[in-house]
Design a protein around this motif. Sequence first.
Motif, PDB file in Angstrom:
ATOM      1  N   PHE A 419      45.033  35.157  34.884  1.00  0.00           N
ATOM      2  CA  PHE A 419      45.508  33.896  34.319  1.00  0.00           C
ATOM      3  C   PHE A 419      44.731  32.698  34.863  1.00  0.00           C
ATOM      4  CE2 PHE A 419      48.995  36.916  33.989  1.00  0.00           C
ATOM      5  CZ  PHE A 419      49.344  36.773  32.648  1.00  0.00           C
ATOM      6  N   GLY A 420      43.844  32.954  35.822  1.00  0.00           N
ATOM      7  CA  GLY A 420      42.994  31.889  36.332  1.00  0.00           C
ATOM      8  C   GLY A 420      41.644  31.837  35.645  1.00  0.00           C
ATOM      9  N   GLY A 421      41.410  32.787  34.711  1.00  0.00           N
ATOM     10  CA  GLY A 421      40.136  32.820  34.002  1.00  0.00           C
ATOM     11  C   GLY A 421      39.279  33.993  34.443  1.00  0.00           C
ATOM     12  N   GLU A 422      38.125  34.132  33.818  1.00  0.00           N
ATOM     13  CA  GLU A 422      37.261  35.268  34.097  1.00  0.00           C
ATOM     14  C   GLU A 422      36.602  35.182  35.474  1.00  0.00           C
ATOM     15  OE1 GLU A 422      34.437  36.288  31.181  1.00  0.00           O
ATOM     16  OE2 GLU A 422      35.879  36.499  29.557  1.00  0.00           O
ATOM     17  N   ALA A 423      36.276  33.971  35.926  1.00  0.00           N
ATOM     18  CA  ALA A 423      35.584  33.840  37.221  1.00  0.00           C
ATOM     19  C   ALA A 423      36.413  34.389  38.383  1.00  0.00           C
ATOM     20  CB  ALA A 423      35.192  32.392  37.464  1.00  0.00           C
ATOM     21  N   PRO A 424      37.689  34.024  38.525  1.00  0.00           N
ATOM     22  CA  PRO A 424      38.490  34.623  39.602  1.00  0.00           C
ATOM     23  C   PRO A 424      38.648  36.129  39.441  1.00  0.00           C
ATOM     24  CG  PRO A 424      39.520  32.614  38.803  1.00  0.00           C
ATOM     25  CD  PRO A 424      38.416  32.938  37.851  1.00  0.00           C
ATOM     26  N   MET A 425      38.764  36.588  38.181  1.00  0.00           N
ATOM     27  CA  MET A 425      38.914  38.022  37.951  1.00  0.00           C
ATOM     28  C   MET A 425      37.638  38.774  38.331  1.00  0.00           C
ATOM     29  SD  MET A 425      41.139  40.215  37.080  1.00  0.00           S
ATOM     30  CE  MET A 425      41.066  41.993  36.891  1.00  0.00           C
ATOM     31  N   ASP A 426      36.492  38.157  38.097  1.00  0.00           N
ATOM     32  CA  ASP A 426      35.223  38.785  38.473  1.00  0.00           C
ATOM     33  C   ASP A 426      35.154  39.053  39.972  1.00  0.00           C
ATOM     34  OD1 ASP A 426      34.309  38.837  35.901  1.00  0.00           O
ATOM     35  OD2 ASP A 426      33.111  37.008  36.063  1.00  0.00           O
ATOM     36  N   ALA A 427      35.899  38.254  40.747  1.00  0.00           N
ATOM     37  CA  ALA A 427      35.877  38.424  42.203  1.00  0.00           C
ATOM     38  C   ALA A 427      36.401  39.798  42.613  1.00  0.00           C
ATOM     39  CB  ALA A 427      36.698  37.332  42.882  1.00  0.00           C
ATOM     40  N   ILE A 428      37.285  40.386  41.808  1.00  0.00           N
ATOM     41  CA  ILE A 428      37.788  41.721  42.129  1.00  0.00           C
ATOM     42  C   ILE A 428      36.645  42.729  42.110  1.00  0.00           C
ATOM     43  CG2 ILE A 428      39.284  43.591  41.342  1.00  0.00           C
ATOM     44  CD1 ILE A 428      41.349  41.662  40.590  1.00  0.00           C
ATOM     45  N   PHE A 429      35.716  42.567  41.152  1.00  0.00           N
ATOM     46  CA  PHE A 429      34.555  43.450  41.114  1.00  0.00           C
ATOM     47  C   PHE A 429      33.675  43.242  42.344  1.00  0.00           C
ATOM     48  CE2 PHE A 429      35.788  43.573  36.677  1.00  0.00           C
ATOM     49  CZ  PHE A 429      35.482  44.866  36.288  1.00  0.00           C
ATOM     50  N   SER A 430      33.424  41.981  42.699  1.00  0.00           N
ATOM     51  CA  SER A 430      32.549  41.714  43.830  1.00  0.00           C
ATOM     52  C   SER A 430      33.185  42.143  45.148  1.00  0.00           C
ATOM     53  CB  SER A 430      32.169  40.231  43.882  1.00  0.00           C
ATOM     54  OG  SER A 430      33.297  39.403  43.943  1.00  0.00           O
ATOM     55  N   VAL A 431      34.515  42.095  45.238  1.00  0.00           N
ATOM     56  CA  VAL A 431      35.190  42.598  46.441  1.00  0.00           C
ATOM     57  C   VAL A 431      34.891  44.081  46.625  1.00  0.00           C
ATOM     58  CG1 VAL A 431      37.456  43.198  47.387  1.00  0.00           C
ATOM     59  CG2 VAL A 431      37.025  40.888  46.562  1.00  0.00           C
ATOM     60  N   GLY A 432      34.846  44.825  45.492  1.00  0.00           N
ATOM     61  CA  GLY A 432      34.537  46.242  45.576  1.00  0.00           C
ATOM     62  C   GLY A 432      33.180  46.512  46.186  1.00  0.00           C
ATOM     63  N   ALA A 433      32.226  45.600  45.964  1.00  0.00           N
ATOM     64  CA  ALA A 433      30.884  45.779  46.517  1.00  0.00           C
ATOM     65  C   ALA A 433      30.795  45.275  47.946  1.00  0.00           C
ATOM     66  CB  ALA A 433      29.861  45.059  45.634  1.00  0.00           C
ATOM     67  N   ILE A 434      31.205  44.031  48.182  1.00  0.00           N
ATOM     68  CA  ILE A 434      31.032  43.455  49.514  1.00  0.00           C
ATOM     69  C   ILE A 434      31.991  44.079  50.531  1.00  0.00           C
ATOM     70  CG2 ILE A 434      32.672  41.517  49.231  1.00  0.00           C
ATOM     71  CD1 ILE A 434      30.586  39.796  50.711  1.00  0.00           C
ATOM     72  N   GLY A 435      33.212  44.401  50.102  1.00  0.00           N
ATOM     73  CA  GLY A 435      34.155  45.036  51.014  1.00  0.00           C
ATOM     74  C   GLY A 435      33.663  46.394  51.467  1.00  0.00           C
ATOM     75  N   ALA A 436      33.091  47.149  50.523  1.00  0.00           N
ATOM     76  CA  ALA A 436      32.539  48.457  50.880  1.00  0.00           C
ATOM     77  C   ALA A 436      31.392  48.298  51.853  1.00  0.00           C
ATOM     78  CB  ALA A 436      32.067  49.175  49.614  1.00  0.00           C
ATOM     79  N   PHE A 437      30.524  47.325  51.595  1.00  0.00           N
ATOM     80  CA  PHE A 437      29.356  47.158  52.447  1.00  0.00           C
ATOM     81  C   PHE A 437      29.721  46.718  53.861  1.00  0.00           C
ATOM     82  CE2 PHE A 437      25.140  46.857  49.965  1.00  0.00           C
ATOM     83  CZ  PHE A 437      25.338  48.152  49.537  1.00  0.00           C
ATOM     84  N   VAL A 438      30.711  45.863  54.000  1.00  0.00           N
ATOM     85  CA  VAL A 438      31.142  45.465  55.339  1.00  0.00           C
ATOM     86  C   VAL A 438      31.694  46.671  56.096  1.00  0.00           C
ATOM     87  CG1 VAL A 438      32.830  44.103  56.636  1.00  0.00           C
ATOM     88  CG2 VAL A 438      31.559  43.045  54.758  1.00  0.00           C
ATOM     89  N   SER A 439      32.507  47.472  55.421  1.00  0.00           N
ATOM     90  CA  SER A 439      33.098  48.638  56.082  1.00  0.00           C
ATOM     91  C   SER A 439      32.066  49.732  56.348  1.00  0.00           C
ATOM     92  CB  SER A 439      34.256  49.196  55.242  1.00  0.00           C
ATOM     93  OG  SER A 439      33.811  49.627  53.975  1.00  0.00           O
ATOM     94  N   PHE A 440      30.991  49.778  55.533  1.00  0.00           N
ATOM     95  CA  PHE A 440      29.941  50.760  55.764  1.00  0.00           C
ATOM     96  C   PHE A 440      29.015  50.337  56.905  1.00  0.00           C
ATOM     97  CE2 PHE A 440      29.852  52.047  50.966  1.00  0.00           C
ATOM     98  CZ  PHE A 440      31.131  52.567  51.096  1.00  0.00           C
TER      99      PHE A 440
END
Length: 567
Positions: A419-440
């Motif tokens: 409900f905040g638009g596509e830009a905030p929703m896109d952050a869920i995708f980027s969390v999948g990448a950056i969160g994985a990389f930090v934990s790796f």
Amino acid sequence: MNTLNPAKSTATILSVDDVNVTSVLSHRSKKIIVDHPIDNDEAVILALGYQQEFKRELSMLTTFGVAFSVLGLLPSIASTLWYSLAYVGNAGLTWGYLLCMVGVISVAMSMAEIASAFPTSGGLYYATAMMAPPKYKAILSWTVGWSNYFVQVTGAPSVAWGCASMILALKTLIDPDYSPTNGQMYLLTMGLTFVSSIIASAPTKWLSWINGISSILNGVFMFISFVIILGGNNRVEQGLSRFNHDSMAWSVDNLTEWPDGIAVLLSFMSGLWIMSGYDSPFHLCEECSNAQTATPKAIVLCAYSGAILGFAFQLAMAYTIVDVDAAVNDELGQPYVAFLKQIMSNEKVFALTAFAVILSFNMTFACMIAASRVLFSYSRDGCFPLSRYWSSVNPVTKTPVNAVWANWFIGQLLLLLLFGGEAPMDAIFSVGAIGAFVSFTIPIVLRITYARKTFIRGPWNLGRFSDLFGCVAAAFVLLMIPILNFPQYRGADNTPDVMNWTVVVYWGSLFLAIGWYYLYAHKIYQGPKSNIDGRNLLSVEEAELITEGIKINDEKVVIYDSSEEKV
């Protein structure tokens, strides 16, 4: 002296320090006594400090099947095509993807080696605690655990959102006057994740069978789509050549406000998300037989197959796409469907999109399975509020059902970003990448630095290439972590509706988790801990006395020998 539950026909005594692993029980002269024969898998998990709570009904191939479903190449490519095309055009699909895969493969190889040494569903979180300096093991494992959990809990909602967007794009293709509302998108995504959670709550044997079918569908649907894109397109009927020239298929079309080099790195977002999931075998290793070798093999097989098949499929798209800009900005709002519409009839668009939708749904419940195992394993060590509920195993299904539904509920809260638009929703995708990389990054860096001399290799290892892969992996990850926070535009053009919300969604959440650790959680959390009943975890002297008592009662006593596969 500790007391022991009455032994049955056989009691097995396991000396922790005789098992070739580093664990929370290592170097404490502890012996574990259980009332049944144990095999190598159970001996290792016991030595790591945990009871065997799951049925080991997954093989290397079925574990790979789950991981390949989480990888979900076709739906992942379809869902993240915007990141490839909207940054550097076709170069993001071709040589940009190849460069990204060099780093990804290095990370996967290093992770596989660590998985062989620490085959527990806690994965990288547990490994971090075992390889870190004692003073920092709690905070580092806490950071890795929460970062990896953010990846897992956002996985299913983001995949389901991509699935819903393709379904509604088809509706728009039928009825050009139709425009989906955020409410409709939210409800459809909620329904997809709800059904996926029901499937993810099933027994392990069912999940093995379901994911086996899913893996076959992944391969078949991707191959059919590949053939139709190359051989069934209508480019010639449009007066075009059958395929694009090399100069177009491999060219950089910079659509960002950054230099070409930065733009290419930004396009790696797609490749990283497409390849997210090769760590899934790590989280399923307590349900896998012969885990110390099957788990790393599944990780490597998943990474290499994803890299090769993903590149081949994207190469087909790069050589057939008609207009990159039109695909990105099409009113359908889904670049993959818009790309298909450029080169084939509506009937074929429907068929190929339907394949991607089915595989997206399969990928959603596979993500739910992996996420539930992560929440279960971290809760087992008290990392989360109400951990005792999320660390329980359902007595009927023998799976962590509570963890499945806790993740589902959190996912619905995350989806409110719609409900905040596509830009905030896109952050869920980027969390999948950056969160994985930090934990790796953290355990891999520890492996090649502080723990370089003390790391005990598992039966699957990289030998003399371990440091090489580790250094390449660490360098790649450390480069990509800041890049993944970059917006597409900068300066006055970087407005809230187009900014990269990763800095808020991921770093804000991680900041809160670390803040909670220092404010309170450090009082109750010191790193992974054993959940073996104290009555079965004995000192050498206690074990000797109890062994004598068992022998007096004519019970059979087996001393576990780690050099033998079975006892």
